[in-house]
Design a protein around this motif. Structure first.
Motif, short mmCIF file in Angstrom:
data_model
loop_
_atom_site.label_atom_id
_atom_site.label_comp_id
_atom_site.label_asym_id
_atom_site.label_seq_id
_atom_site.Cartn_x
_atom_site.Cartn_y
_atom_site.Cartn_z
N UNK A 84 29.10 25.46 16.32
CA UNK A 84 28.57 24.66 17.68
C UNK A 84 27.48 23.69 17.20
N UNK A 85 26.65 24.29 16.17
CA UNK A 85 25.37 23.47 15.99
C UNK A 85 25.65 22.22 14.98
N UNK A 86 26.95 22.61 14.17
CA UNK A 86 27.19 21.55 12.99
C UNK A 86 27.79 20.42 13.54
N UNK A 87 27.38 19.47 14.18
CA UNK A 87 28.19 18.11 14.48
C UNK A 87 29.20 18.44 15.28
N UNK A 88 28.92 19.46 16.18
CA UNK A 88 30.12 19.79 17.24
C UNK A 88 30.23 18.73 18.51
N UNK A 89 29.36 18.06 18.89
CA UNK A 89 29.33 17.00 20.04
C UNK A 89 30.11 15.67 19.09
N UNK A 90 29.76 15.48 17.90
CA UNK A 90 30.43 14.40 17.10
C UNK A 90 31.86 14.62 16.91
N UNK A 91 32.18 15.73 16.65
CA UNK A 91 33.91 16.00 16.55
C UNK A 91 34.40 15.99 17.93
N UNK A 92 33.83 16.48 19.02
CA UNK A 92 34.36 16.13 20.15
C UNK A 92 34.52 14.61 20.83
N UNK A 93 33.47 13.78 20.14
CA UNK A 93 33.54 12.26 20.37
C UNK A 93 34.69 11.72 19.56
#
Length: 255
Positions: A84-93
């Motif tokens: 979750x902390x390792x570029x999770x939002x970038x993956x979802x983007x």
């Protein structure tokens, strides 16, 4: 969760397939003229390619969301929290951009189909066989009654594939909603972790302040200056006890 939302999406897809089967029962595909069969084959290929690409996008996105939400049964909790902390939002983007790109492709197909369906004359002229066998019916201007009659079969065929494309659009819309929900869940998780770190940092600051106050009191009484309590036998106990009580009270108030 992801499983429930996937079931809802599959239900929508099954409803669209049922509607497609009803249309197939109405139309006599075997006796359609060659030109309409050719158009049908092209549209069937295009819709199948779009559906297959959308299915792949959905599979990749759903698998990524399951991993980020911790729905996967593989791996420990610590590894999932690390994910979750390792570029999770970038993956979802990235997955959201992929879904938007796929949705744009399908929407382009839907717009093209609507443009054709809005023009009865274009659908009428799709009947090339009747144009050769009954040219008198296609003399300009074509009466509205003949336009409506000659465009019925092409319109029904185009509507069938339009409904399938709209079903794909609905599935992609549901997928975008799932991605947004996952983003919000990850944001809340990260906010909770951030708040815990801030709380621990505050406790450490308060502890440092209390220790500093105790050291200040000790340094005052440690100076080589006459303070009139040097010869009192209980002075050390009183100063030590007062310092401990003061530091403890300060910790209790500030924490």
């Amino acid at each position: 969760n992801v499983t429930t939302e996937t079931d809802n999406t599959m239900t929508t897809a099954n409803d669209n397939n049922a509607e497609w089967e009803d249309i197939q029962k109405v139309m006599d595909w075997k006796h359609m003229p060659y030109e309409l069969q050719s158009v049908d084959a092209v549209l069937q290929t295009v819709v199948a390619m779009l559906a297959d690409d959308a299915r792949k996008v959905y599979s990749r996105s759903a698998r990524a969301m399951g991993e980020l939400r911790g729905d996967s049964h593989h791996g420990t909790r610590s590894s999932r929290m690390g994910g979750i902390g390792e570029h999770a939002q970038e993956r979802l983007r990235l997955h959201k951009d992929e879904v938007n790109l796929m949705e744009g492709r399908v929407q382009g197909f839907v717009r093209a189909m609507n443009d054709v369906l809005d023009d009865d004359e274009d659908m009428t002229l799709m009947n090339l066989s009747r144009l050769l066998t009954h040219p008198e019916r296609f003399l300009q201007p074509v009466p509205p009654g003949i336009l409506h009659e000659e465009s019925d079969e092409p319109e029904l065929m185009l509507e069938a594939y339009l409904q399938q494309a709209l079903g794909i659009v609905n599935e992609l819309g549901l997928l975008k909603g799932q991605i947004m929900t996952t983003e919000e869940q990850i944001s809340m998780t990260l906010d909770a972790v951030r708040n815990r770190l801030l709380y621990i940092n505050t406790l450490l600051s308060v502890a440092s302040l209390c220790v500093a106050v105790g050291s200040f009191v000790g340094s005052i009484f440690g100076m080589n200056i006459v303070n009139h309590i040097e010869h009192q036998p209980t002075a050390f106990v009183r100063v030590t006890a007062g310092g401990i009580v003061g530091v403890g009270g300060m910790w209790g108030v500030l924490s």
